[in-house]
Enzyme design. Structure first.
Site, mmCIF file in Angstrom:
data_model
loop_
_atom_site.group_PDB
_atom_site.id
_atom_site.type_symbol
_atom_site.label_atom_id
_atom_site.label_comp_id
_atom_site.label_asym_id
_atom_site.label_seq_id
_atom_site.Cartn_x
_atom_site.Cartn_y
_atom_site.Cartn_z
ATOM 1 N N ARG A 197 -12.009 6.510 -2.911
ATOM 2 C CA ARG A 197 -12.481 7.801 -2.417
ATOM 3 C C ARG A 197 -14.001 7.875 -2.260
ATOM 4 O O ARG A 197 -14.527 8.254 -1.206
ATOM 5 C CB ARG A 197 -12.007 8.909 -3.353
ATOM 6 C CG ARG A 197 -12.212 10.316 -2.805
ATOM 7 C CD ARG A 197 -11.905 11.333 -3.882
ATOM 8 N NE ARG A 197 -10.681 10.990 -4.596
ATOM 9 C CZ ARG A 197 -10.445 11.327 -5.864
ATOM 10 N NH1 ARG A 197 -11.365 11.984 -6.550
ATOM 11 N NH2 ARG A 197 -9.309 11.002 -6.438
ATOM 12 N N GLY B 179 -8.091 3.563 3.555
ATOM 13 C CA GLY B 179 -7.807 2.460 2.649
ATOM 14 C C GLY B 179 -8.833 2.212 1.568
ATOM 15 O O GLY B 179 -8.595 1.404 0.668
ATOM 16 N N ASP C 183 -1.384 -0.600 6.150
ATOM 17 C CA ASP C 183 -1.600 0.064 7.438
ATOM 18 C C ASP C 183 -3.081 0.257 7.730
ATOM 19 O O ASP C 183 -3.446 0.709 8.812
ATOM 20 C CB ASP C 183 -0.906 1.437 7.459
ATOM 21 C CG ASP C 183 -1.590 2.441 6.547
ATOM 22 O OD1 ASP C 183 -1.797 3.591 6.977
ATOM 23 O OD2 ASP C 183 -1.914 2.079 5.401
ATOM 24 N N ASN D 167 -4.114 9.217 -6.872
ATOM 25 C CA ASN D 167 -2.937 10.081 -6.949
ATOM 26 C C ASN D 167 -1.640 9.320 -6.741
ATOM 27 O O ASN D 167 -0.588 9.929 -6.532
ATOM 28 C CB ASN D 167 -3.034 11.188 -5.881
ATOM 29 C CG ASN D 167 -4.254 12.054 -6.050
ATOM 30 O OD1 ASN D 167 -4.408 12.734 -7.060
ATOM 31 N ND2 ASN D 167 -5.150 12.028 -5.075
ATOM 32 N N ASP E 90 0.871 -1.158 0.000
ATOM 33 C CA ASP E 90 0.000 0.000 0.000
ATOM 34 C C ASP E 90 0.919 1.221 0.000
ATOM 35 O O ASP E 90 2.099 1.124 0.357
ATOM 36 C CB ASP E 90 -0.887 -0.013 1.248
ATOM 37 C CG ASP E 90 -1.791 1.201 1.333
ATOM 38 O OD1 ASP E 90 -2.335 1.618 0.288
ATOM 39 O OD2 ASP E 90 -1.942 1.745 2.443
ATOM 40 N N ASP F 61 -0.073 5.015 0.898
ATOM 41 C CA ASP F 61 -0.288 6.012 1.949
ATOM 42 C C ASP F 61 -0.210 5.371 3.331
ATOM 43 O O ASP F 61 -0.995 4.489 3.666
ATOM 44 C CB ASP F 61 -1.650 6.679 1.776
ATOM 45 C CG ASP F 61 -1.807 7.308 0.395
ATOM 46 O OD1 ASP F 61 -0.810 7.839 -0.115
ATOM 47 O OD2 ASP F 61 -2.926 7.275 -0.158
ATOM 48 N N SER G 7 -5.762 5.208 -3.745
ATOM 49 C CA SER G 7 -5.648 6.586 -4.203
ATOM 50 C C SER G 7 -5.451 6.672 -5.707
ATOM 51 O O SER G 7 -4.666 5.918 -6.290
ATOM 52 C CB SER G 7 -4.465 7.265 -3.502
ATOM 53 O OG SER G 7 -4.246 8.554 -4.039
#
Length: 244
Positions: free
Chosen positions: A59, A56, A192, A136, A12, A14, A134
Site C-alpha cells: 500500500r 500489486g 494479474d 486485508n 495472488d 485481488d 494486501s
C-alpha cells in the site's frame, strides 16, 4: 499445461481469486482524487495510474509511486498515522479505511473459474498459498468463503512482520513456496498485476501465469508471464486430467 510437473500453486488474491481488485481500484480512486482536489490539482487519478503505479504493490509503495509520478513530495509518516495525515502512511491508511468500508457494505464473491481451479487442484493434492500485497488478505478470503483452501497466506501483514520486500521483488512468493515445502521450480505463480508477474519471473519459478483482468495480455507477457489466460477456468480441465 501438465500439472504433474508442479507441486504448488501460489495465487495472488485481488484480481486472481476475488474481484477485490475492483474494490481496491475504487478505494484508491476515491482517496487519490479527494487528495488531488484538496491540493488544487486538476489532472485526476485514473485507472491507467492504478495499473502503472499501484497495482500489486504494498500500500505505501503504491502511494509513494503515484505521488512521484505527479512530482508530489510528502513525508513518509508512520503506520500509526491517522487517515487525515498528509503523509505517505496517512494516505495509505485513508485508502484502507475506504476499502474496508466498501468491503463491509458490498461484500465480495470469488471468481467462479478460480473456485473451480482451486477445487480441482485441492482434489489432486496440489499445495496452495495466497501471496498478496494486501494486509486485508485474510479478511477478504474469509468474506469470500475461501480461506479454508489456503494453509499458507503471505500477505502485506506477514511480509512486514518478516521483513520481506514486496512485489516486484520475488521474496513473498519465495517465502510462500518455502512455507509449503516446495522448491520454486515446482511452483506455479498466478498474477494479474505487472509487478506480480515481474516477481514471479525474478524468482525463477516453474511457471508464471498472467491473468488478464484488464492490464493487457501483451503487457503481462512483456513483464514475465509465460502463459496468459482471461480466466482460471481455462486451466481446470488440465488440473482434473492430472488428478485422474
Amino acid at each position: 499445461m501438465d500439472w504433474n510437473d508442479y507441486d504448488a500453486a501460489l495465487f495472488d488474491l485481488d484480481g486472481v481469486i476475488t474481484p477485490t481488485a475492483e474494490v481496491h481500484m475504487r478505494a484508491w480512486a476515491q482517496m487519490f482524487n479527494d487528495f488531488l482536489r484538496e491540493r488544487g490539482v486538476s489532472e485526476p487519478y485514473t485507472d491507467a495510474d492504478y495499473f502503472t503505479y499501484v497495482d500489486g504493490k504494498p500500500r505505501y509503495d503504491g502511494v509513494r509511486s503515484f505521488l512521484a509520478s505527479r512530482d508530489i513530495e510528502l513525508p513518509e509518516g508512520d503506520a500509526s498515522d491517522p487517515a487525515t495525515a498528509e503523509t505517505i502512511a496517512g494516505l495509505g491508511n485513508r485508502k484502507n479505511d475506504d476499502f474496508e468500508q466498501i468491503l463491509k457494505t458490498e461484500g465480495v464473491e470469488p471468481y467462479p473459474g478460480s473456485v473451480a481451479l482451486v477445487q480441482a487442484l485441492e482434489a489432486r493434492g496440489t499445495a496452495m498459498a495466497i501471496v498478496s500485497s494486501s494486509r486485508n488478505a485474510a479478511a477478504v478470503l474469509t468474506a469470500a468463503g475461501m480461506i479454508q483452501h489456503f494453509p499458507v497466506i503471505v500477505s502485506g501483514k506477514e511480509a512486514g512482520e518478516r521483513g520481506l520486500p514486496g512485489k516486484p521483488a520475488p521474496d513473498t512468493f519465495l517465502a510462500a513456496a518455502d512455507d509449503l515445502g516446495v522448491p520454486k521450480e515446482r511452483a506455479v505463480v498466478f498474477e494479474d498485476a505487472l509487478s506480480g508477474v515481474q516477481a514471479g519471473r525474478a524468482g525463477d519459478f516453474g511457471l508464471v501465469i498472467g491473468v488478464d483482468r484488464g492490464v493487457g495480455a501483451d503487457q503481462l507477457t512483456e513483464h514475465g508471464a509465460d502463459v496468459v489466460v482471461a480466466d482460471l477456468d481455462e486451466l481446470v480441465a488440465d488440473a482434473k486430467e492430472a488428478g485422474a
